[in-house]
Motif scaffolding. Structure first.
Motif, PDB file in Angstrom:
ATOM      1  N   MET A  74      -8.151  -0.329  -9.553  1.00  0.00           N
ATOM      2  CA  MET A  74      -6.642  -0.517  -9.465  1.00  0.00           C
ATOM      3  C   MET A  74      -6.355  -1.995  -8.671  1.00  0.00           C
ATOM      4  O   MET A  74      -6.622  -2.023  -7.754  1.00  0.00           O
ATOM      5  N   MET A  75      -5.739  -2.659  -9.557  1.00  0.00           N
ATOM      6  CA  MET A  75      -5.364  -4.039  -8.714  1.00  0.00           C
ATOM      7  C   MET A  75      -3.830  -3.905  -8.665  1.00  0.00           C
ATOM      8  O   MET A  75      -3.034  -3.899 -10.107  1.00  0.00           O
ATOM      9  N   LEU A  76      -3.078  -3.747  -7.630  1.00  0.00           N
ATOM     10  CA  LEU A  76      -1.642  -3.588  -7.518  1.00  0.00           C
ATOM     11  C   LEU A  76      -0.989  -5.009  -7.677  1.00  0.00           C
ATOM     12  O   LEU A  76      -1.501  -6.071  -7.324  1.00  0.00           O
ATOM     13  N   GLN A  77       0.109  -4.927  -8.162  1.00  0.00           N
ATOM     14  CA  GLN A  77       0.841  -6.376  -8.090  1.00  0.00           C
ATOM     15  C   GLN A  77       1.808  -6.352  -7.251  1.00  0.00           C
ATOM     16  O   GLN A  77       2.379  -5.357  -6.603  1.00  0.00           O
ATOM     17  N   GLU A  78       2.291  -7.599  -6.886  1.00  0.00           N
ATOM     18  CA  GLU A  78       3.665  -7.777  -5.835  1.00  0.00           C
ATOM     19  C   GLU A  78       4.712  -6.901  -6.455  1.00  0.00           C
ATOM     20  O   GLU A  78       5.088  -6.742  -7.594  1.00  0.00           O
ATOM     21  N   TYR A  79       5.304  -6.369  -5.458  1.00  0.00           N
ATOM     22  CA  TYR A  79       6.527  -5.386  -5.632  1.00  0.00           C
ATOM     23  C   TYR A  79       6.381  -4.046  -6.202  1.00  0.00           C
ATOM     24  O   TYR A  79       7.205  -3.490  -6.404  1.00  0.00           O
ATOM     25  N   VAL A 133       5.524  -0.207  -6.055  1.00  0.00           N
ATOM     26  CA  VAL A 133       5.661   0.828  -5.157  1.00  0.00           C
ATOM     27  C   VAL A 133       4.728   1.707  -4.973  1.00  0.00           C
ATOM     28  O   VAL A 133       4.180   2.021  -5.686  1.00  0.00           O
ATOM     29  N   VAL A 134       4.446   1.944  -3.526  1.00  0.00           N
ATOM     30  CA  VAL A 134       3.057   2.530  -3.138  1.00  0.00           C
ATOM     31  C   VAL A 134       3.277   3.615  -2.162  1.00  0.00           C
ATOM     32  O   VAL A 134       4.365   3.662  -1.512  1.00  0.00           O
ATOM     33  N   ARG A 135       2.341   4.683  -2.115  1.00  0.00           N
ATOM     34  CA  ARG A 135       2.281   5.497  -1.017  1.00  0.00           C
ATOM     35  C   ARG A 135       1.010   5.408  -0.321  1.00  0.00           C
ATOM     36  O   ARG A 135      -0.073   5.363  -0.864  1.00  0.00           O
ATOM     37  N   LEU A 136       1.099   5.555   1.201  1.00  0.00           N
ATOM     38  CA  LEU A 136      -0.053   5.771   2.076  1.00  0.00           C
ATOM     39  C   LEU A 136      -0.599   6.999   1.732  1.00  0.00           C
ATOM     40  O   LEU A 136      -0.132   8.141   1.866  1.00  0.00           O
ATOM     41  N   LYS A 137      -2.065   7.011   1.440  1.00  0.00           N
ATOM     42  CA  LYS A 137      -2.848   8.341   1.120  1.00  0.00           C
ATOM     43  C   LYS A 137      -3.170   9.004   2.327  1.00  0.00           C
ATOM     44  O   LYS A 137      -3.308  10.259   2.099  1.00  0.00           O
ATOM     45  N   ARG A 138      -3.512   8.298   3.358  1.00  0.00           N
ATOM     46  CA  ARG A 138      -4.139   8.799   4.365  1.00  0.00           C
ATOM     47  C   ARG A 138      -3.961   8.045   5.791  1.00  0.00           C
ATOM     48  O   ARG A 138      -3.324   7.048   5.985  1.00  0.00           O
ATOM     49  N   ALA A 139      -3.975   8.665   6.848  1.00  0.00           N
ATOM     50  CA  ALA A 139      -3.761   8.104   8.239  1.00  0.00           C
ATOM     51  C   ALA A 139      -4.830   6.909   8.194  1.00  0.00           C
ATOM     52  O   ALA A 139      -5.858   6.844   7.938  1.00  0.00           O
ATOM     53  N   GLU A 189      -6.745  -1.337  -0.294  1.00  0.00           N
ATOM     54  CA  GLU A 189      -6.486  -0.396  -1.358  1.00  0.00           C
ATOM     55  C   GLU A 189      -6.600   0.817  -1.389  1.00  0.00           C
ATOM     56  O   GLU A 189      -5.963   1.905  -1.998  1.00  0.00           O
ATOM     57  N   ALA A 190      -7.947   1.277  -0.843  1.00  0.00           N
ATOM     58  CA  ALA A 190      -8.410   2.668  -1.083  1.00  0.00           C
ATOM     59  C   ALA A 190      -7.301   3.621  -0.334  1.00  0.00           C
ATOM     60  O   ALA A 190      -7.407   4.828  -0.496  1.00  0.00           O
ATOM     61  N   ASN A 191      -6.493   3.046   0.650  1.00  0.00           N
ATOM     62  CA  ASN A 191      -5.605   3.931   1.307  1.00  0.00           C
ATOM     63  C   ASN A 191      -4.278   4.004   0.708  1.00  0.00           C
ATOM     64  O   ASN A 191      -3.344   4.400   1.347  1.00  0.00           O
ATOM     65  N   LEU A 192      -4.079   3.440  -0.389  1.00  0.00           N
ATOM     66  CA  LEU A 192      -2.719   3.434  -1.331  1.00  0.00           C
ATOM     67  C   LEU A 192      -2.870   4.116  -2.689  1.00  0.00           C
ATOM     68  O   LEU A 192      -4.014   4.037  -3.325  1.00  0.00           O
ATOM     69  N   GLU A 193      -1.762   4.644  -2.970  1.00  0.00           N
ATOM     70  CA  GLU A 193      -1.665   5.123  -4.542  1.00  0.00           C
ATOM     71  C   GLU A 193      -0.384   4.452  -5.071  1.00  0.00           C
ATOM     72  O   GLU A 193       0.593   4.527  -4.388  1.00  0.00           O
ATOM     73  N   GLN A 194      -0.354   4.000  -6.215  1.00  0.00           N
ATOM     74  CA  GLN A 194       0.826   3.600  -6.700  1.00  0.00           C
ATOM     75  C   GLN A 194       1.636   4.497  -7.167  1.00  0.00           C
ATOM     76  O   GLN A 194       1.187   5.545  -8.234  1.00  0.00           O
ATOM     77  N   VAL A 195       2.990   4.397  -7.077  1.00  0.00           N
ATOM     78  CA  VAL A 195       4.062   5.536  -7.357  1.00  0.00           C
ATOM     79  C   VAL A 195       4.963   4.810  -8.265  1.00  0.00           C
ATOM     80  O   VAL A 195       5.884   5.743  -8.557  1.00  0.00           O
ATOM     81  N   GLY A 196       5.040   3.778  -8.220  1.00  0.00           N
ATOM     82  CA  GLY A 196       6.194   2.979  -9.154  1.00  0.00           C
ATOM     83  C   GLY A 196       5.622   1.517  -9.481  1.00  0.00           C
ATOM     84  O   GLY A 196       4.837   1.086  -8.932  1.00  0.00           O
ATOM     85  N   GLU A 197       6.457   1.225 -10.936  1.00  0.00           N
ATOM     86  CA  GLU A 197       6.114  -0.137 -11.351  1.00  0.00           C
ATOM     87  C   GLU A 197       6.691  -1.295 -10.557  1.00  0.00           C
ATOM     88  O   GLU A 197       7.592  -1.297  -9.728  1.00  0.00           O
ATOM     89  N   ALA A 198       5.981  -2.437 -10.587  1.00  0.00           N
ATOM     90  CA  ALA A 198       6.238  -3.673  -9.851  1.00  0.00           C
ATOM     91  C   ALA A 198       7.656  -3.978 -10.654  1.00  0.00           C
ATOM     92  O   ALA A 198       7.673  -4.245 -11.882  1.00  0.00           O
ATOM     93  N   THR A 199       8.537  -4.499  -9.798  1.00  0.00           N
ATOM     94  CA  THR A 199       9.696  -4.990 -10.468  1.00  0.00           C
ATOM     95  C   THR A 199      10.168  -6.200  -9.587  1.00  0.00           C
ATOM     96  O   THR A 199       9.951  -6.216  -8.670  1.00  0.00           O
ATOM     97  N   GLN A 200      10.968  -7.147 -10.203  1.00  0.00           N
ATOM     98  CA  GLN A 200      11.607  -8.402  -9.495  1.00  0.00           C
ATOM     99  C   GLN A 200      12.829  -8.644 -10.053  1.00  0.00           C
ATOM    100  O   GLN A 200      13.466  -8.083 -11.058  1.00  0.00           O
ATOM    101  N   LYS A 201      13.545  -9.172  -9.078  1.00  0.00           N
ATOM    102  CA  LYS A 201      15.002  -9.205  -9.244  1.00  0.00           C
ATOM    103  C   LYS A 201      15.111 -10.652  -9.576  1.00  0.00           C
ATOM    104  O   LYS A 201      14.605 -11.658  -9.357  1.00  0.00           O
TER     105      LYS A 201
END
Length: 70
Positions: free
Chosen positions: A1-6, A8-14, A58-70
């Motif tokens: 999983m390669m995340l993009q700038e912007y 939306v992610v969630r922290l999966k673990r402490a 990256e192992a500590n994150l999960e994507q929950v929303g798409e990258a968006t730019q204004k």
């Protein structure tokens, strides 16, 4: 999983170096060219108030929303 700038992610673990609770959401601000993959993430509370920016693997994150730019 390669995340993009912007993305939306969630922290999966402490994470010791990240003083926010698992389940906290944020936005990827910077994608680091590193191995393992790491990101600079701005975490926010439920009202959208910033809780600070932190470098997270990256192992500590999960994507929950798409990258968006204004």
């Amino acid at each position: 999983m390669m995340l993009q700038e912007y993305a939306v992610v969630r922290l999966k673990r402490a994470v010791d170096s990240v003083p926010v609770q698992p389940g906290t959401t944020g936005a990827v601000l910077i994608v680091y060219d590193s191995d393992p993959a790491a990101y600079e993430v701005e975490f926010v509370d439920e009202t959208g108030e910033s809780l600070g920016t932190h470098t997270v693997l990256e192992a500590n994150l999960e994507q929950v929303g798409e990258a968006t730019q204004k």
